[in-house]
Scaffold this motif. Structure first.
Motif, short mmCIF file in Angstrom:
data_model
loop_
_atom_site.label_atom_id
_atom_site.label_comp_id
_atom_site.label_asym_id
_atom_site.label_seq_id
_atom_site.Cartn_x
_atom_site.Cartn_y
_atom_site.Cartn_z
N GLY A 29 0.82 -1.21 0.00
CA GLY A 29 0.00 0.00 0.00
C GLY A 29 0.85 1.26 0.00
O GLY A 29 0.52 2.25 -0.67
N GLY A 48 -9.43 5.16 -2.70
CA GLY A 48 -9.10 3.84 -2.20
C GLY A 48 -8.93 3.78 -0.69
O GLY A 48 -8.69 2.70 -0.14
N ALA A 49 -9.05 4.92 -0.03
CA ALA A 49 -8.84 4.97 1.43
C ALA A 49 -10.05 4.39 2.17
O ALA A 49 -11.15 4.29 1.62
N SER A 50 -9.81 4.04 3.41
CA SER A 50 -10.87 3.48 4.25
C SER A 50 -11.82 4.59 4.70
O SER A 50 -11.47 5.78 4.64
N TYR A 114 -2.98 1.56 8.13
CA TYR A 114 -3.82 0.81 7.20
C TYR A 114 -4.81 -0.05 7.98
O TYR A 114 -4.43 -0.74 8.92
N ARG A 115 -6.07 0.02 7.59
CA ARG A 115 -7.10 -0.87 8.12
C ARG A 115 -7.04 -2.15 7.28
O ARG A 115 -7.04 -2.09 6.05
N ARG A 120 -6.69 -7.25 2.69
CA ARG A 120 -6.50 -6.03 1.90
C ARG A 120 -6.21 -4.87 2.84
O ARG A 120 -6.82 -4.75 3.88
N GLU A 122 -6.35 -0.88 3.50
CA GLU A 122 -6.95 0.39 3.09
C GLU A 122 -6.36 1.50 3.94
O GLU A 122 -6.34 1.40 5.17
#
Length: 136
Positions: A29, A48-50, A114-115, A120, A122
């Protein structure tokens, strides 16, 4: 007793695999983030972010901040993970990585959160500290 030991060892192995996979996904990422940053694709990063990121920052504000980073620091050259953490909270699983980055016109300390969702990563948070952001 042997069964309990085997179960504990098995759980530790599975957790270790998950942590390694999460770190790899987060590092991928970061590489994607820097490619998009260099290409001026700030909307792509935001899209594309959470939801965590989108709640914390409006698209125009986030894009403006990334545009300033790119304008003042120039192209991303290289970087190294300084430390990282994989944590499970009531809000979900997160990987955070502190990153020592070198850009065309200066160095920066970056922090990525990142979550993790089904393997995956995010983007949930991004922070940058750099003298060059002020001086350039």
């Amino acid at each position: 007793m042997r069964t309990l030991t085997t179960l504990i060892a098995g759980a530790a192995c599975l957790a270790g695999c998950s942590v390694a996979a999460n770190r790899s996904a987060a590092e991928a990422g970061i590489a994607d983030f820097h490619k998009a940053l260099d290409a001026g694709q700030f909307d792509t990063i935001y899209d594309g972010a959470s939801p965590d990121m989108k709640t914390a920052s409006a698209p125009q504000a986030f894009g403006g901040m990334l545009a300033a980073v790119h304008r003042k620091l120039g192209a991303f050259r290289s970087g190294t993970a300084v430390n990282w953490n994989d944590s499970h909270t009531m809000k979900g699983e997160f990987v955070t990585i502190s990153y020592a980055a070198i850009y065309e016109r200066g160095k920066a300390q970056e922090s990525f959160a990142y979550r993790m969702l089904s393997g995956r990563a995010e983007l949930a948070g991004y922070h940058i500290a750099s003298d060059a952001l002020i001086l350039n």
